[in-house]
Design a protein around this motif. Sequence first.
Motif, PDB file in Angstrom:
ATOM      1  N   LYS A 111       9.304  -8.506 -53.765  1.00 46.24           N
ATOM      2  CA  LYS A 111      10.204  -7.355 -53.688  1.00 46.24           C
ATOM      3  C   LYS A 111      10.007  -6.565 -52.388  1.00 46.24           C
ATOM      4  O   LYS A 111      10.969  -6.075 -51.792  1.00 46.24           O
ATOM      5  CB  LYS A 111       9.963  -6.426 -54.876  1.00 46.24           C
ATOM      6  CG  LYS A 111      10.271  -7.063 -56.223  1.00 46.24           C
ATOM      7  CD  LYS A 111       9.920  -6.101 -57.362  1.00 46.24           C
ATOM      8  CE  LYS A 111      10.193  -6.738 -58.718  1.00 46.24           C
ATOM      9  NZ  LYS A 111       9.811  -5.825 -59.842  1.00 46.24           N
ATOM     10  N   LEU A 112       8.747  -6.448 -51.949  1.00 47.13           N
ATOM     11  CA  LEU A 112       8.435  -5.597 -50.806  1.00 47.13           C
ATOM     12  C   LEU A 112       8.811  -6.243 -49.469  1.00 47.13           C
ATOM     13  O   LEU A 112       9.377  -5.579 -48.593  1.00 47.13           O
ATOM     14  CB  LEU A 112       6.944  -5.251 -50.821  1.00 47.13           C
ATOM     15  CG  LEU A 112       6.425  -4.338 -49.703  1.00 47.13           C
ATOM     16  CD1 LEU A 112       7.152  -2.989 -49.713  1.00 47.13           C
ATOM     17  CD2 LEU A 112       4.918  -4.119 -49.836  1.00 47.13           C
ATOM     18  N   LEU A 113       8.504  -7.512 -49.301  1.00 49.78           N
ATOM     19  CA  LEU A 113       8.731  -8.168 -48.008  1.00 49.78           C
ATOM     20  C   LEU A 113      10.201  -8.159 -47.567  1.00 49.78           C
ATOM     21  O   LEU A 113      10.482  -7.864 -46.392  1.00 49.78           O
ATOM     22  CB  LEU A 113       8.197  -9.602 -48.049  1.00 49.78           C
ATOM     23  CG  LEU A 113       6.686  -9.736 -47.835  1.00 49.78           C
ATOM     24  CD1 LEU A 113       6.230 -11.167 -48.125  1.00 49.78           C
ATOM     25  CD2 LEU A 113       6.301  -9.343 -46.413  1.00 49.78           C
ATOM     26  N   PRO A 114      11.172  -8.474 -48.453  1.00 44.67           N
ATOM     27  CA  PRO A 114      12.573  -8.403 -48.013  1.00 44.67           C
ATOM     28  C   PRO A 114      12.991  -7.001 -47.568  1.00 44.67           C
ATOM     29  O   PRO A 114      13.789  -6.859 -46.638  1.00 44.67           O
ATOM     30  CB  PRO A 114      13.360  -8.844 -49.260  1.00 44.67           C
ATOM     31  CG  PRO A 114      12.402  -9.689 -50.030  1.00 44.67           C
ATOM     32  CD  PRO A 114      11.069  -9.033 -49.815  1.00 44.67           C
ATOM     33  N   GLU A 115      12.464  -5.973 -48.233  1.00 41.33           N
ATOM     34  CA  GLU A 115      12.781  -4.596 -47.824  1.00 41.33           C
ATOM     35  C   GLU A 115      12.246  -4.300 -46.418  1.00 41.33           C
ATOM     36  O   GLU A 115      12.939  -3.681 -45.592  1.00 41.33           O
ATOM     37  CB  GLU A 115      12.191  -3.605 -48.828  1.00 41.33           C
ATOM     38  CG  GLU A 115      12.826  -3.670 -50.204  1.00 41.33           C
ATOM     39  CD  GLU A 115      12.193  -2.671 -51.164  1.00 41.33           C
ATOM     40  OE1 GLU A 115      11.362  -1.851 -50.701  1.00 41.33           O
ATOM     41  OE2 GLU A 115      12.524  -2.701 -52.358  1.00 41.33           O
ATOM     42  N   ILE A 116      11.019  -4.743 -46.171  1.00 38.22           N
ATOM     43  CA  ILE A 116      10.430  -4.526 -44.843  1.00 38.22           C
ATOM     44  C   ILE A 116      11.206  -5.295 -43.783  1.00 38.22           C
ATOM     45  O   ILE A 116      11.496  -4.768 -42.693  1.00 38.22           O
ATOM     46  CB  ILE A 116       8.949  -4.952 -44.832  1.00 38.22           C
ATOM     47  CG1 ILE A 116       8.127  -4.040 -45.751  1.00 38.22           C
ATOM     48  CG2 ILE A 116       8.379  -4.905 -43.412  1.00 38.22           C
ATOM     49  CD1 ILE A 116       6.665  -4.438 -45.880  1.00 38.22           C
ATOM     50  N   ARG A 117      11.583  -6.515 -44.063  1.00 36.77           N
ATOM     51  CA  ARG A 117      12.311  -7.329 -43.085  1.00 36.77           C
ATOM     52  C   ARG A 117      13.700  -6.760 -42.818  1.00 36.77           C
ATOM     53  O   ARG A 117      14.179  -6.790 -41.678  1.00 36.77           O
ATOM     54  CB  ARG A 117      12.395  -8.768 -43.586  1.00 36.77           C
ATOM     55  CG  ARG A 117      11.047  -9.494 -43.469  1.00 36.77           C
ATOM     56  CD  ARG A 117      11.012 -10.783 -44.235  1.00 36.77           C
ATOM     57  NE  ARG A 117       9.700 -11.427 -44.120  1.00 36.77           N
ATOM     58  CZ  ARG A 117       9.259 -12.385 -44.936  1.00 36.77           C
ATOM     59  NH1 ARG A 117      10.034 -12.811 -45.926  1.00 36.77           N
ATOM     60  NH2 ARG A 117       8.062 -12.908 -44.764  1.00 36.77           N
ATOM     61  N   ASP A 118      14.354  -6.248 -43.862  1.00 36.01           N
ATOM     62  CA  ASP A 118      15.664  -5.599 -43.656  1.00 36.01           C
ATOM     63  C   ASP A 118      15.513  -4.374 -42.750  1.00 36.01           C
ATOM     64  O   ASP A 118      16.358  -4.114 -41.886  1.00 36.01           O
ATOM     65  CB  ASP A 118      16.273  -5.187 -44.999  1.00 36.01           C
ATOM     66  CG  ASP A 118      16.796  -6.381 -45.780  1.00 36.01           C
ATOM     67  OD1 ASP A 118      16.968  -7.461 -45.181  1.00 36.01           O
ATOM     68  OD2 ASP A 118      17.027  -6.228 -47.001  1.00 36.01           O
ATOM     69  N   TRP A 119      14.432  -3.611 -42.952  1.00 34.45           N
ATOM     70  CA  TRP A 119      14.177  -2.433 -42.127  1.00 34.45           C
ATOM     71  C   TRP A 119      13.938  -2.845 -40.669  1.00 34.45           C
ATOM     72  O   TRP A 119      14.466  -2.224 -39.744  1.00 34.45           O
ATOM     73  CB  TRP A 119      12.967  -1.680 -42.666  1.00 34.45           C
ATOM     74  CG  TRP A 119      12.681  -0.400 -41.951  1.00 34.45           C
ATOM     75  CD1 TRP A 119      13.169   0.831 -42.239  1.00 34.45           C
ATOM     76  CD2 TRP A 119      11.812  -0.217 -40.817  1.00 34.45           C
ATOM     77  NE1 TRP A 119      12.677   1.775 -41.370  1.00 34.45           N
ATOM     78  CE2 TRP A 119      11.841   1.165 -40.485  1.00 34.45           C
ATOM     79  CE3 TRP A 119      11.028  -1.064 -40.064  1.00 34.45           C
ATOM     80  CZ2 TRP A 119      11.106   1.682 -39.420  1.00 34.45           C
ATOM     81  CZ3 TRP A 119      10.296  -0.550 -38.996  1.00 34.45           C
ATOM     82  CH2 TRP A 119      10.342   0.805 -38.688  1.00 34.45           C
TER      83      TRP A 119
END
Length: 230
Positions: A157-165
């Motif tokens: 859940k966390l990694l896609p959010e960071i990559r989108d940012w």
Amino acid sequence: MSFVPNFKIRTKILCLLIPTCAVGIGGVLYVSNSYRSADQEYSEFIGGDGHAEINMAIASQRLVAVTYDAYQVYPHQSGSPELARAAEDYKASKDRLLQFMASARQALPDRAEKILSFEQGAKAVVSITDEALAAGSRDDDETAKAALIKADDLNAKLLPEIRDWINGMSTMIDTKSDALTDKTNATISSALMGVTHTVAAGPYKDEILRSGQAAGEQLVTLLKGATPNP
């Protein structure tokens, strides 16, 4: 009535040079100040947005490495050299992860709240992988396995959010870089136009032109051997 023709040649030449030099110096000062402002803005841009993006990109890699290094503890027996090396690698990845996230947050204060949320999520993952490491170090494989699965779920859940940012920051940086380039080009154009307009609209432009013509005529006369009137 013009007063310039009554001056001597040297004075007339000075009448030509002084306004031109004044305009030139003014133009240089204007351009220098504009470029200093642009340089400061670009330095802040690189030191803030660019620095934060790079640090978050590295942090996302370290987040993956933390879970991977925790998995390396799982198959080794307690007290073995392999487990000790895996534990050292895990600690190094964990320290780097938290270091880069904190650095990104400090480099970009206006986005610190969002980065802090990523940092808190990463700390939650680390808390779980710490449990997995402790369980693996005492050969409690079932507990270690359960903790690692939980860490994987959080990472998913966390990694896609960071990559989108990070992708959003890359787009914003490209846009801002183009804007700074346009600003630099506009600075050059406005400086050249300002100097040109100043010369063209100067209060003594007609005097300067007449002075230049008169000075030229007197120089020709001197070259022919005649003595001009003072």
